[in-house]
Design a protein around this motif. Structure first.
Motif, PDB file in Angstrom:
ATOM      1  N   PHE A  24       0.810  -1.145   0.107  1.00  0.00           N
ATOM      2  CA  PHE A  24       0.070   0.119   0.114  1.00  0.00           C
ATOM      3  C   PHE A  24       0.815   1.214   0.096  1.00  0.00           C
ATOM      4  O   PHE A  24       1.939   1.090   0.015  1.00  0.00           O
ATOM      5  CB  PHE A  24      -1.017   0.144   1.273  1.00  0.00           C
ATOM      6  N   GLY A  55      -1.560   4.565  -4.884  1.00  0.00           N
ATOM      7  CA  GLY A  55      -2.051   3.500  -5.382  1.00  0.00           C
ATOM      8  C   GLY A  55      -3.262   3.363  -6.276  1.00  0.00           C
ATOM      9  O   GLY A  55      -4.251   4.339  -6.203  1.00  0.00           O
ATOM     10  N   SER A  90      -4.460  -2.130  -4.565  1.00  0.00           N
ATOM     11  CA  SER A  90      -4.638  -2.724  -3.186  1.00  0.00           C
ATOM     12  C   SER A  90      -5.989  -2.280  -2.624  1.00  0.00           C
ATOM     13  O   SER A  90      -6.508  -1.393  -3.155  1.00  0.00           O
ATOM     14  CB  SER A  90      -3.526  -2.138  -2.063  1.00  0.00           C
ATOM     15  N   VAL A 128      -6.433  -0.705   0.106  1.00  0.00           N
ATOM     16  CA  VAL A 128      -6.341   0.579   0.665  1.00  0.00           C
ATOM     17  C   VAL A 128      -6.401   1.734  -0.444  1.00  0.00           C
ATOM     18  O   VAL A 128      -7.229   2.601   0.001  1.00  0.00           O
ATOM     19  CB  VAL A 128      -4.608   0.621   1.170  1.00  0.00           C
ATOM     20  N   LEU A 144       0.421  -5.995   5.444  1.00  0.00           N
ATOM     21  CA  LEU A 144       0.571  -5.080   4.483  1.00  0.00           C
ATOM     22  C   LEU A 144       1.882  -4.394   4.803  1.00  0.00           C
ATOM     23  O   LEU A 144       2.540  -4.447   5.878  1.00  0.00           O
ATOM     24  CB  LEU A 144      -0.554  -3.801   4.786  1.00  0.00           C
TER      25      LEU A 144
END
Length: 372
Positions: A146, A150, A156, A158, A181
């Motif tokens: 993450f 991103g 991800s 996240v 993570l």
């Protein structure tokens, strides 16, 4: 510790440099003062074989970061094996093949899924080519990554939650499960020095992740800096901020004595506040931070704040004035500056989430607009 890239000046190539991990790797290389690497694009991978071989010729190290993690099973397989196959063929074609290939693999390699099996197959293709040419393969298994910028619904969960919250939508949680993570900067640091152990992962549940990001977003929408208990919170908040940049209005109260407004409300974030004066025409900043959170508030005068994502060409300009104070937060891994564009002295308040440490300043020189 010696620099693992010493002696490789100009001899590092990055395949997948424009992707999520590739960008973080290049930003960290820039922060550490490494020369710009050779960039191998998607077009280079699928273009004339002699061109790709020329980009790899004599390289001390090649980072292979290209791949696909979402899509139809056949697309995921091809998105990982095809770049590896092209790269392997180019390595074999080199008169002076790369000494080392560092492959960003996954902890899911070989787990029976289309993605995991494709990552394993890609590693086998690279290993065979590198071994045949006398080089070395560093097969680095990475967990869920993450970080800032991103790609939602791709890199991800996240990034997906951050984008949903920035768009004013609640995060969509389809079942809770535990995740390990690792921040992309820590992954990049491990790739730069595979002999050193990687930073530890943070284990968290998907629901907890959504709730935590939701709390960050709720407070930040009112210009507050949330309580950030540790470095994971800071980096998670920075990941959210990369999807929610811009100016923040400040709570204000006016009476017969004048006006009072909150420059930075922090709920346990701590940090450091300082004030500067700047004469007309002068500029402060011209640097970027990897993790530090920084807020600018012009108290008097007129300024232009300039921001540019590191390795990008687009400069964002924000005009601010003490006549109508707003908070402008500096995104992590963005070069930034503030220039007095008025006729009088500029008075600016700065807040950072950490006390400045000259031994670990997290401040790296970078001109926002080198062409000015």
């Amino acid at each position: 510790m010696s620099d693992p890239l010493s002696g490789m000046a100009g001899d590092v190539a990055v395949v997948g440099a424009s992707g999520f991990l590739g960008w973080h790797l290049r930003v960290l290389m820039r922060a550490r003062g490494h020369p710009e690497p050779r960039i191998v694009t998607r077009a280079d991978l699928t273009g004339p074989p002699e061109r790709l071989a020329g980009l790899l010729e004599g390289a001390g190290r090649v980072y292979h970061l290209a791949g696909a993690c979402r899509g139809e099973p056949a697309d995921v397989r091809d998105g990982n094996t095809t770049p590896a196959r092209h790269l392997a063929a180019a390595v074999r074609r080199c008169a002076r093949p790369p000494a080392e290939v560092v492959y960003a693999n996954s902890v899911q390699a070989g787990n029976g899924t289309p993605y995991g099996d494709a990552k394993q197959e890609a590693a086998a293709l690279l290993r065979a080519a590198v071994s045949a040419t006398g080089g070395a393969l560093r097969d680095v298994a990475l967990p869920n990554l993450f970080g800032e910028h991103g790609r939602p619904f791709h890199n991800s969960v996240v990034a997906t939650f951050c984008r949903q919250l920035a768009d004013g939508q609640p995060p969509t949680v389809h079942g809770d499960r535990e995740l390990d993570l690792l921040h992309a900067t820590d992954a990049a640091a491990h790739l730069l020095d595979p002999d050193q152990p990687p930073a530890p992962c943070v284990r968290t549940g998907v629901r907890d992740l959504a709730d935590r990001l939701g709390r960050f977003a709720a407070g930040y929408s009112g210009s507050a800096i949330p309580h950030l208990a540790d470095s994971f919170d800071v980096r998670l908040f920075n990941a959210y901020r990369s999807h929610a940049t811009g100016r923040h209005g400040l709570p204000r109260n006016r009476d017969g004595r004048g006006e009072l407004y909150e420059a930075a409300r922090t709920t346990g974030a701590g940090g450091q506040v300082f004030v500067s004066t700047t004469v007309p025409g002068q500029t402060r900043g011209q640097h970027f931070h990897l993790d530090k959170i920084e807020r600018f508030v012009v108290l008097s005068g007129t300024a232009e704040i300039r921001l540019r994502r590191v390795l990008d060409d687009t400069v964002v300009r924000i005009r601010v004035s003490g006549d109508d104070p707003h908070a402008v937060d500096m995104p992590a891994k963005w070069a930034h500056s503030i220039t007095n564009v008025g006729t009088g002295e500029l008075l600016t308040l700065f807040w950072a989430n950490e006390v400045f440490d000259p031994d670990h300043p997290d401040t790296f020189p970078e001109a926002v607009d080198p062409h000015r």
